[in-house]
Design an enzyme around this catalytic site. Structure first.
Site, PDB file in Angstrom:
ATOM      1  N   THR A 155     -82.392 -83.813 -16.074  1.00 39.24           N
ATOM      2  CA  THR A 155     -83.628 -83.699 -16.872  1.00 39.24           C
ATOM      3  C   THR A 155     -84.709 -84.616 -16.312  1.00 39.24           C
ATOM      4  O   THR A 155     -85.822 -84.180 -16.008  1.00 39.24           O
ATOM      5  CB  THR A 155     -83.333 -84.083 -18.341  1.00 39.24           C
ATOM      6  OG1 THR A 155     -82.301 -83.232 -18.830  1.00 39.24           O
ATOM      7  CG2 THR A 155     -84.570 -83.923 -19.208  1.00 39.24           C
ATOM      8  N   ILE A 208     -94.183 -93.710 -23.682  1.00 43.41           N
ATOM      9  CA  ILE A 208     -95.041 -94.783 -24.223  1.00 43.41           C
ATOM     10  C   ILE A 208     -94.971 -95.973 -23.260  1.00 43.41           C
ATOM     11  O   ILE A 208     -93.879 -96.477 -22.990  1.00 43.41           O
ATOM     12  CB  ILE A 208     -94.558 -95.259 -25.617  1.00 43.41           C
ATOM     13  CG1 ILE A 208     -94.448 -94.094 -26.591  1.00 43.41           C
ATOM     14  CG2 ILE A 208     -95.495 -96.332 -26.168  1.00 43.41           C
ATOM     15  CD1 ILE A 208     -93.935 -94.485 -27.973  1.00 43.41           C
ATOM     16  N   ASP A 260     -78.043 -95.656 -28.750  1.00 44.33           N
ATOM     17  CA  ASP A 260     -79.199 -95.549 -27.842  1.00 44.33           C
ATOM     18  C   ASP A 260     -80.381 -96.369 -28.385  1.00 44.33           C
ATOM     19  O   ASP A 260     -81.074 -97.049 -27.620  1.00 44.33           O
ATOM     20  CB  ASP A 260     -79.581 -94.066 -27.705  1.00 44.33           C
ATOM     21  CG  ASP A 260     -80.785 -93.871 -26.810  1.00 44.33           C
ATOM     22  OD1 ASP A 260     -80.631 -94.013 -25.584  1.00 44.33           O
ATOM     23  OD2 ASP A 260     -81.890 -93.611 -27.333  1.00 44.33           O
ATOM     24  N   LYS A 313     -82.314 -99.696 -26.568  1.00 45.05           N
ATOM     25  CA  LYS A 313     -83.773 -99.878 -26.405  1.00 45.05           C
ATOM     26  C   LYS A 313     -84.251-101.108 -27.168  1.00 45.05           C
ATOM     27  O   LYS A 313     -85.109-101.858 -26.684  1.00 45.05           O
ATOM     28  CB  LYS A 313     -84.507 -98.629 -26.877  1.00 45.05           C
ATOM     29  CG  LYS A 313     -84.212 -97.422 -26.014  1.00 45.05           C
ATOM     30  CD  LYS A 313     -84.703 -96.149 -26.664  1.00 45.05           C
ATOM     31  CE  LYS A 313     -84.289 -94.921 -25.885  1.00 45.05           C
ATOM     32  NZ  LYS A 313     -84.360 -93.693 -26.661  1.00 45.05           N
TER      33      LYS A 313
HETATM   34  P1  NAP Z   1     -78.864 -85.620 -16.928  1.00 40.56           P
HETATM   35  O1  NAP Z   1     -79.813 -84.505 -17.185  1.00 40.56           O
HETATM   36  O2  NAP Z   1     -77.471 -85.505 -17.434  1.00 40.56           O
HETATM   37  O3  NAP Z   1     -78.847 -85.875 -15.344  1.00 40.56           O
HETATM   38  C1  NAP Z   1     -77.926 -86.746 -14.739  1.00 40.56           C
HETATM   39  C2  NAP Z   1     -77.988 -86.517 -13.245  1.00 40.56           C
HETATM   40  O4  NAP Z   1     -77.082 -87.423 -12.622  1.00 40.56           O
HETATM   41  C3  NAP Z   1     -77.580 -85.117 -12.805  1.00 40.56           C
HETATM   42  O5  NAP Z   1     -78.457 -84.642 -11.828  1.00 40.56           O
HETATM   43  C4  NAP Z   1     -76.181 -85.315 -12.210  1.00 40.56           C
HETATM   44  O6  NAP Z   1     -75.886 -84.420 -11.149  1.00 40.56           O
HETATM   45  C5  NAP Z   1     -76.311 -86.707 -11.671  1.00 40.56           C
HETATM   46  N1  NAP Z   1     -75.020 -87.378 -11.496  1.00 40.56           N
HETATM   47  C6  NAP Z   1     -74.003 -87.499 -12.375  1.00 40.56           C
HETATM   48  N2  NAP Z   1     -72.987 -88.198 -11.837  1.00 40.56           N
HETATM   49  C7  NAP Z   1     -73.378 -88.512 -10.587  1.00 40.56           C
HETATM   50  C8  NAP Z   1     -72.773 -89.207  -9.519  1.00 40.56           C
HETATM   51  N3  NAP Z   1     -71.543 -89.721  -9.640  1.00 40.56           N
HETATM   52  N4  NAP Z   1     -73.461 -89.342  -8.366  1.00 40.56           N
HETATM   53  C9  NAP Z   1     -74.705 -88.831  -8.222  1.00 40.56           C
HETATM   54  N5  NAP Z   1     -75.338 -88.153  -9.218  1.00 40.56           N
HETATM   55  C10 NAP Z   1     -74.672 -88.003 -10.358  1.00 40.56           C
HETATM   56  O7  NAP Z   1     -79.444 -86.998 -17.523  1.00 40.56           O
HETATM   57  P2  NAP Z   1     -80.942 -87.356 -17.866  1.00 40.56           P
HETATM   58  O8  NAP Z   1     -81.262 -86.894 -19.259  1.00 40.56           O
HETATM   59  O9  NAP Z   1     -81.819 -86.952 -16.763  1.00 40.56           O
HETATM   60  O10 NAP Z   1     -80.840 -88.940 -17.967  1.00 40.56           O
HETATM   61  C11 NAP Z   1     -80.847 -89.751 -16.813  1.00 40.56           C
HETATM   62  C12 NAP Z   1     -81.105 -91.201 -17.242  1.00 40.56           C
HETATM   63  O11 NAP Z   1     -82.362 -91.280 -17.900  1.00 40.56           O
HETATM   64  C13 NAP Z   1     -80.103 -91.772 -18.245  1.00 40.56           C
HETATM   65  O12 NAP Z   1     -79.941 -93.145 -17.987  1.00 40.56           O
HETATM   66  C14 NAP Z   1     -80.790 -91.572 -19.580  1.00 40.56           C
HETATM   67  O13 NAP Z   1     -80.349 -92.476 -20.573  1.00 40.56           O
HETATM   68  C15 NAP Z   1     -82.199 -91.851 -19.188  1.00 40.56           C
HETATM   69  N6  NAP Z   1     -83.229 -91.288 -20.051  1.00 40.56           N
HETATM   70  C16 NAP Z   1     -83.205 -89.982 -20.371  1.00 40.56           C
HETATM   71  C17 NAP Z   1     -84.221 -89.457 -21.161  1.00 40.56           C
HETATM   72  C18 NAP Z   1     -84.249 -88.018 -21.567  1.00 40.56           C
HETATM   73  O14 NAP Z   1     -85.135 -87.653 -22.343  1.00 40.56           O
HETATM   74  N7  NAP Z   1     -83.360 -87.174 -21.075  1.00 40.56           N
HETATM   75  C19 NAP Z   1     -85.244 -90.294 -21.600  1.00 40.56           C
HETATM   76  C20 NAP Z   1     -85.232 -91.644 -21.239  1.00 40.56           C
HETATM   77  C21 NAP Z   1     -84.221 -92.122 -20.464  1.00 40.56           C
HETATM   78  P3  NAP Z   1     -75.770 -82.818 -11.347  1.00 40.56           P
HETATM   79  O15 NAP Z   1     -77.160 -82.368 -11.762  1.00 40.56           O
HETATM   80  O16 NAP Z   1     -75.407 -82.297 -10.019  1.00 40.56           O
HETATM   81  O17 NAP Z   1     -74.758 -82.606 -12.418  1.00 40.56           O
HETATM   82  N1  HSE Z   2     -81.590 -89.599 -25.950  1.00 39.33           N
HETATM   83  C1  HSE Z   2     -82.797 -90.353 -25.940  1.00 39.33           C
HETATM   84  C2  HSE Z   2     -83.632 -90.003 -27.160  1.00 39.33           C
HETATM   85  C3  HSE Z   2     -83.577 -90.056 -24.689  1.00 39.33           C
HETATM   86  O1  HSE Z   2     -83.302 -89.014 -27.826  1.00 39.33           O
HETATM   87  O2  HSE Z   2     -84.563 -90.711 -27.474  1.00 39.33           O
HETATM   88  C4  HSE Z   2     -84.715 -90.983 -24.510  1.00 39.33           C
HETATM   89  O3  HSE Z   2     -84.267 -92.275 -24.268  1.00 39.33           O
END
Ligand code: NAP
Ligand code: HSE
Length: 430
Positions: free
Chosen positions: A14, A138, A203, A207
């Site tokens: 994502t 933000i 989570d 934060k």
């Molecule tokens: P996600 O959609 O699950 O993406 C995770 C990515 O990591 C995928 O591309 C996955 O590969 C890859 N991955 C998993 N294991 C791996 C490994 N061993 N080596 C290399 N790549 C690997 O997660 P996300 O929502 O983008 O979140 C990523 C980070 O951002 C997290 O720390 C989360 O807490 C943070 N975050 C997310 C949001 C949000 O709104 N989603 C907001 C703020 C912060 P594949 O695609 O090939 O499976």
């Molecule tokens: N899972 C988190 C949320 C993503 O719902 O706020 C952003 O950190």
């Protein structure tokens, strides 16, 4: 123009996919803002063959993310894999030791290891940036680290989890069941890989831990957060809240008290007329009290591809410009160990809901247990009377000691006439 800054991007999900897309679509504008090109020179994910939101076929793919930290053509590692330990921690540590800057959205990692990682970054003379880790779009890290630098903050509180706020708002608006709304939040990319982190409050705790450090200059203290999630909030509580003039929000609150630092995560009854109550859907908000300088209120989208990727890219632009500085706004050695406020000292008014058998004496029994603990009732509603079925008794108490209310609820919950564990939600002051 300076040489390009070269990015090794770990994680193409994502957020990582969003970052690749912004860097591709906005390349010219970003180059102008950063004073140099920002170029992805290597990527890593689990599956090399998966379709991504932008074509990365021409970019070298590392099956082992750790290899990004070893590449000579990488200046900054962007860690968007997630997780408190495992590959994310190993990659960040290896990158910092290898004198590569790190940008991450990984609040779980930083809440647990942020102090040590900040020290590691300083030791090796590189930046560690995490704007996207708190409230997605933000710019609260920048605000606390730079904009509000001369204020002495006494409290920060906020709605820090988009998934929970989305669930609570949707349940209120549509009366849809919890599970259906959670599935929708997952589809929209708000939820963590393990959604129990969202709904259990973990989570928000991650934060809040980081906000506390930025606001009060303390080392991240995740274990100091007292935590309750939204998993026990029933549609009935949301409806009763409305009747009393409140909305239920999952809040993270950090306060400086005479006895130390208090960090709380819990669902709270927020007065309907206040800005926090108006924060809807996946929006997040942070309110900071700065004594005589007055209150501040920040609101924006806290989750999802667009807002989170934008925060990561803002950090990359800072790194490209050489705007580094210590991760938590002061040298890691200056982060003090927080003294934790004791649970006994906590006072609040509470919303209480009891599901009881509708039989004579049950109200007297509840009142007696509350009175035994010196918990006084401010208002009360009793609803529903289908013969033989449990009814809800709902109360709002005057301010009482938290531990005393817990003791009363334990005694009430043990009664044969109370059919489920009582629900207890603190009332947030207006
Ligand atoms: P996600 O959609 O699950 O993406 C995770 C990515 O990591 C995928 O591309 C996955 O590969 C890859 N991955 C998993 N294991 C791996 C490994 N061993 N080596 C290399 N790549 C690997 O997660 P996300 O929502 O983008 O979140 C990523 C980070 O951002 C997290 O720390 C989360 O807490 C943070 N975050 C997310 C949001 C949000 O709104 N989603 C907001 C703020 C912060 P594949 O695609 O090939 O499976
Ligand atoms: N899972 C988190 C949320 C993503 O719902 O706020 C952003 O950190």
């Amino acid at each position: 123009m300076n040489d390009p800054i070269r990015v090794g991007l770990a994680g193409l999900g994502t957020v990582g996919g969003g970052v690749a897309k912004v860097l591709h679509d906005q390349a010219r504008a970003l180059s102008w803002r950063a004073g140099r090109d920002i170029r992805i020179t290597a990527v890593s994910a689990r599956d090399a063959r998966k379709d991504r939101v932008v074509d990365l076929a021409h970019v070298p793919f590392e099956a082992d993310a750790l290899a990004l930290a070893e590449r000579d053509d990488v200046d900054v590692v962007v860690e968007l894999v997630g997780g408190e330990e495992g590959i994310a921690r190993a990659l960040v540590e290896r990158a910092l030791r290898g004198r590569k800057h790190v940008v991450t959205a990984n609040k779980a990692l930083l809440a647990r290891h942020g102090g040590a990682l900040a020290a590691l970054a300083e030791r090796h003379g590189v930046g560690l940036k995490f704007e996207a880790a708190i409230c997605g779009g933000i710019p609260i890290v920048k605000a606390l680290r730079e904009g509000l630098i001369s204020y002495d903050l006494s409290a920060v509180r906020g709605i820090l989890n988009g998934t929970c706020n989305f669930i609570l708002t949707q349940m209120e608006a549509t009366r849809q069941p919890f599970a259906e709304v959670l599935a929708e939040a997952q589809r929209l990319g708000y939820a963590e890989a393990d959604p129990t982190l969202d709904i259990g409050g973990g989570d928000t705790a991650h934060k809040l831990t980081l906000l506390t450090s930025l606001a009060f200059g303390t080392a991240p203290d995740l274990d100091g957060v007292r935590l309750t999630g939204i998993d026990r909030i029933a549609p009935a509580d949301i409806a009763f809240a409305g009747e009393f003039g409140y909305r239920i929000k999952l809040l993270g609150v950090a306060r400086r008290t005479p006895n130390g630092i208090e960090q709380l995560v819990n669902p709270a009854m927020v007065p309907a007329s206040t800005p926090l109550a108006d924060v809807e859907s996946s929006f997040n908000a942070v309110a900071a009290d700065a004594g005589e300088a007055g209150p501040f209120f920040f609101q924006g989208r806290g989750a999802g591809r667009g807002p989170t990727a934008s925060a990561v890219v803002a950090d990359l632009v800072d790194v490209a410009r050489g705007a580094l500085g210590p991760a938590f706004g002061r040298p890691a050695a200056e982060l003090s160990t927080p003294r934790r406020e004791s649970a006994e000292a906590r006072m609040s008014a509470y919303y209480l809901r009891f599901q009881v058998l509708d039989v004579p004496g049950v109200m007297a029994e509840i009142s007696r247990h509350l009175a035994n603990e010196l918990v006084s009732i401010e208002s009360m509603i009793q609803r529903g009377r289908a013969p033989g079925e449990p009814v809800a008794i709902v109360m709002i108490t005057h301010e009482a000691q938290h531990v005393a209310v817990l003791r009363a609820l334990q005694a009430i919950g043990a009664s044969g006439r109370v059919v489920e564990q009582p629900c207890m939600i603190p009332m947030e002051a207006a």
